[in-house]
Design an enzyme around this catalytic site. Structure first.
Site, PDB file in Angstrom:
ATOM      1  N   ALA A  63       0.835  -1.200   0.000  1.00 57.35           N
ATOM      2  CA  ALA A  63       0.000   0.000   0.000  1.00 57.35           C
ATOM      3  C   ALA A  63       0.875   1.256   0.000  1.00 57.35           C
ATOM      4  O   ALA A  63       2.040   1.210   0.378  1.00 57.35           O
ATOM      5  CB  ALA A  63      -0.882   0.004   1.238  1.00 57.35           C
ATOM      6  N   GLY A 104       0.391  -5.161   1.035  1.00 56.73           N
ATOM      7  CA  GLY A 104      -0.742  -5.287   0.117  1.00 56.73           C
ATOM      8  C   GLY A 104      -0.364  -5.983  -1.181  1.00 56.73           C
ATOM      9  O   GLY A 104      -1.203  -6.633  -1.808  1.00 56.73           O
ATOM     10  N   GLU A 107      -0.555  -9.577  -0.346  1.00 58.36           N
ATOM     11  CA  GLU A 107      -1.975  -9.924  -0.149  1.00 58.36           C
ATOM     12  C   GLU A 107      -2.690 -10.059  -1.494  1.00 58.36           C
ATOM     13  O   GLU A 107      -3.551 -10.918  -1.668  1.00 58.36           O
ATOM     14  CB  GLU A 107      -2.664  -8.851   0.698  1.00 58.36           C
ATOM     15  CG  GLU A 107      -2.223  -8.879   2.153  1.00 58.36           C
ATOM     16  CD  GLU A 107      -2.883  -7.787   2.966  1.00 58.36           C
ATOM     17  OE1 GLU A 107      -2.596  -6.612   2.705  1.00 58.36           O
ATOM     18  OE2 GLU A 107      -3.714  -8.118   3.830  1.00 58.36           O
ATOM     19  N   GLU A 127       3.413  -4.983   7.840  1.00 59.98           N
ATOM     20  CA  GLU A 127       2.510  -3.949   8.392  1.00 59.98           C
ATOM     21  C   GLU A 127       2.707  -3.716   9.876  1.00 59.98           C
ATOM     22  O   GLU A 127       2.539  -2.600  10.376  1.00 59.98           O
ATOM     23  CB  GLU A 127       1.041  -4.333   8.137  1.00 59.98           C
ATOM     24  CG  GLU A 127       0.593  -4.228   6.692  1.00 59.98           C
ATOM     25  CD  GLU A 127       0.910  -5.454   5.849  1.00 59.98           C
ATOM     26  OE1 GLU A 127       1.706  -6.319   6.297  1.00 59.98           O
ATOM     27  OE2 GLU A 127       0.374  -5.553   4.736  1.00 59.98           O
TER      28      GLU A 127
END
Ligand code: NAD
Length: 693
Positions: A63, A104, A107, A127
């Site tokens: 992200a 992300g 993911e 994270e």
């Protein structure tokens, strides 16, 4: 267009192109566009399968952290929708991963139906390091894919997984040496018509023992404890709840963490590193330094040499004492070979680094150097004479730096004909480990020299913070006010273990009195002796002097504020010192009182903040974030608190000022003269973050 599309024999290849790291950002529109491109490909009858990949060096680094904030929910929702579209696709979607798949990005790959990875790729869910959890389904898919214990370990540490391990634990399905897109196309084709292997449909098998052990470990997790606990809760939810409910549980936990104080602090600490070396108005730093001459092969010279060799520089280490040279060479050899023995670097890399080192007792051997770093005794005349000698051998364009921790760099610069190339590089001990480097801009230092040293600092892996000249620079000047309060608190009623305990529970790696025991009480003693002459109107407590008068200099003498029996590094409270403190209060006529932990923390921090504001006022530090960077990287300030100036904003500057004004009416109130900048900010309803630019 951030998504590139192509098609090969019925397989659509979608490549993310969002330089420099293919951040999976919602605000840039990338996530939304990817959803659109996926939707179109899924509806296109000519497309039978899809491959997701990244352009450039990485698959995706995750992200975009600048997306995160109090209103991040909507943005993260878009990324979650993206994962749901992939997971639920009726056609196979295969990830072709290369370079990096973090956060992300990983993911995204986990929501695909298979993962093909290029050898040498780094994967991970980091994270937790920002006080967050993988909020794009990672906490639900990871335990289903690699099992509960490993999923917890990976997500609560945030560590990297290399390709070999990724393959072994089932995080990826195959590893290839060549183009992963080719292999992913093959894999996607093989899945056409088959039942799609969705991670979300696998079971997550509960492991109560692993969960309990992880919770106990997380409780000690310091800055990331809250995030670790939330990750474990989410993994438990993955085991107990249907997938869709688990995702909602994860989303709620993620949103809570996003608003939590530790995550705010950790995100600030992370983001400021990008800004700290970029001072407005400076030219672009050049990467022209290849050879560094270090003068003085004592504690600091050795550490600086190791850091320089590790960063790929050639080093010539000079000491007038041949034995010191030999000792240094041996020490450096041991440390760098030790890295190879621990498997941190390859043996031939260690050999290459050590081949870059030479030692000498002659300054003449440094003539080739692009940068000189002087690290001789802390004595102005010794340093000035070394600089005169350096100037005789150095090339006219070489940079001349001093590692002084307390001396005025201008007084050193004035002895050379070209003071514009003189600068301070204040390393912290051990210099090969500590990330902080205060870069001292002297009166005449040329902007170009400063910019080039900032480049060196980056290459050394340091957080280089520019400081103007003042006694103690940014870090030690603030530390002095912190210590002044710690010592006054002892006079008024606290004991060392209470002061240290309160600061440690609040988040410091080590309380201030233990820090002084570690650094050596004699250093503070000599500074205080100097201060008594220089600043007779600024009294400090006599308690630390009394400790020194007993010959107790801290860990190195086995006793300081605490006892360190038989060379131990853990501090044991000493009734003798406690009695001395209580007697001293009586001697100066102070009735000791109960002091709360809250008061200890507030007084120590408000004193730091007030001094930080003065440092800004005097333009010693350019921005509040520079002060935060110093304290986070050199003084054990908890990342979860974001640094003293960030913390001041979280408390509210009006409250900080009110506290300072209240203390100004109390014991030793002279210390609490509020900084004019702080007063002005409060008057205008502004915060320190407004000054960060
Ligand atoms: P040290 O006493 O361990 O080493 C100093 C070395 O300099 C000795 O080996 C000595 O032989 C050599 N030396 C002295 N005069 C010399 C000369 N004219 N030419 C060549 N070599 C000479 O000292 P240190 O702890 O490494 O500190 C060095 C500098 O770093 C000081 O300015 C100190 O203030 C600063 N510093 C120290 C620390 C720390 O924690 N020790 C932290 C930051 C900065």
């Amino acid at each position: 267009m951030p998504i590139h599309q192509s098609q090969t024999d019925g397989v659509a290849v979608l490549k993310i192109d969002n330089p420099p790291v293919n951040a999976l950002s919602a605000r840039s529109g990338l996530a939304g566009e990817l959803i659109g491109a996926l939707g179109a490909a899924l509806q296109d009858e000519a497309v039978r399968a899809l491959v997701l990949a990244g352009e450039g060096k990485f698959f995706s680094a995750g992200a975009d952290i600048t997306d995160f904030g109090d209103d991040a929910q909507k943005d993260v929702e878009v990324v979650r929708d993206l994962m749901a579209v992939i997971d639920g696709a009726g056609k196979p979607v295969v990830a072709a991963i290369h370079g990096i798949a973090y956060g992300g990005g990983l993911e995204l790959a986990l929501s695909c139906h298979a993962r093909i990875c290029k050898a040498g790729t780094k994967l991970g869910l980091p994270e937790v390091k920002l006080g967050l959890l993988p909020g794009g389904g990672g906490t639900q898919r990871m335990p289903r894919l690699v099992g509960v214990p490993l999923a917890i370990e990976l997500m609560t540490s945030g560590r990297d997984v290399n390709t070999q391990e990724a393959l072994k634990i089932g995080l990826v399905d195959a590893m290839v040496d060549g183009d992963p897109v080719e292999a992913a196309i093959e894999k996607a084709r093989s899945l056409v018509g088959a039942k799609l292997p969705r991670v979300s449909e696998r079971p997550a098998v509960k492991d109560a023992a692993a969960m309990e052990a992880a919770r106990a470990k997380a409780a000690k997790g310091g800055a990331t404890a809250m995030a670790q606990a939330a990750i474990i809760d989410c993994v438990e939810a993955a085991c107990d709840l249907p997938f869709a409910e688990g995702l909602r549980f994860e989303a709620d936990a993620f949103n809570r963490l996003m608003l939590s104080e530790p995550s705010r602090g950790l995100r600030h600490a992370f983001l400021l590193e990008r800004k700290v070396g970029k001072l407005p108005g400076l030219p672009q730093g050049r990467d022209t330094v290849r050879r560094i001459a270090i003068i003085g092969s004592g504690t600091m010279g050795i550490g600086i040499a190791i850091a320089s060799l590790n960063a790929g520089y050639a080093v010539v280490l000079v000491d007038k004492n041949a034995e010191a040279c030999a000792r240094a060479a041996k020490n450096i050899d041991k440390t760098i070979r030790g890295l190879a023995e621990k498997g941190r670097i390859a043996g031939d890399v260690a050999d290459a680094r050590l081949a870059n080192l030479s030692t000498s007792t002659e300054l003449a051997d440094t003539a080739e150097a692009d940068l000189f770093i002087e690290a001789v005794f802390e004595d102005l005349e010794v340093k000035r004479s070394v600089f005169r000698e350096i100037e005789k051998v150095a090339r006219p364009d070489a940079i001349l730096a001093t590692n002084t921790s307390t001396l005025d760099v201008d007084r050193i610069a004035e002895v050379v004909a070209t003071p514009e190339r003189v600068i301070g590089m204040h390393f912290f001990s051990p210099a090969n480990i500590m990330r902080l480097l205060e870069i001292i801009r002297a009166d005449k230092t040329a902007p170009r020299v400063l910019a080039d040293v900032l480049t060196v600092s980056r290459k050394l892996g340091k957080v280089g913070v520019v400081s103007g000249i003042c006694d103690g620079f940014i870090g030690n000047r603030i530390f002095e006010e912190y210590l002044r309060q710690a010592y006054f608190l002892l006079e008024e009623g606290a004991l060392p273990s209470q002061v240290d305990g309160a600061m440690e529970r609040w988040g410091f790696a080590m309380g201030p009195l233990k820090v002084m025991d570690l650094a050596g009480q004699d250093i503070g003693w000599s500074i205080r002796k100097r201060r008594t002459v220089e600043q007779p109107d600024r009294p400090y407590s006599k308690i630390p002097d009394k400790v020194c008068e007993l010959g107790r200099f801290g860990q190195k003498t086995g006793a300081g504020f605490y006892l360190y029996p038989e060379g131990s590094r853990s501090a044991v409270p000493d009734p003798e010192i406690e009695k001395m403190i209580v007697d001293y209060s009586k001697e100066i006529g102070l009735a000791r009182r109960e002091i709360s932990d809250g008061e200890i923390v507030e007084r120590c921090l408000f004193a730091m903040i007030n001094e930080g504001a003065r440092i800004l006022e005097e333009k010693i530090a350019a921005r509040p974030l520079d002060i935060d960077a110093v304290w986070l990287n050199g003084y054990g300030f908890s990342g979860a608190r974001g640094g003293p100036m960030f913390y001041a904003d979280r408390v509210g500057l009006d409250k900080v000022l009110a506290g300072i004004e209240r203390y100004a009416k109390g014991y030793q109130g002279w210390v609490w003269q509020p900084s004019a900048l702080l007063v002005e900010l409060v008057r205008n309803g502004r915060s320190f973050s407004d000054l960060n630019g």
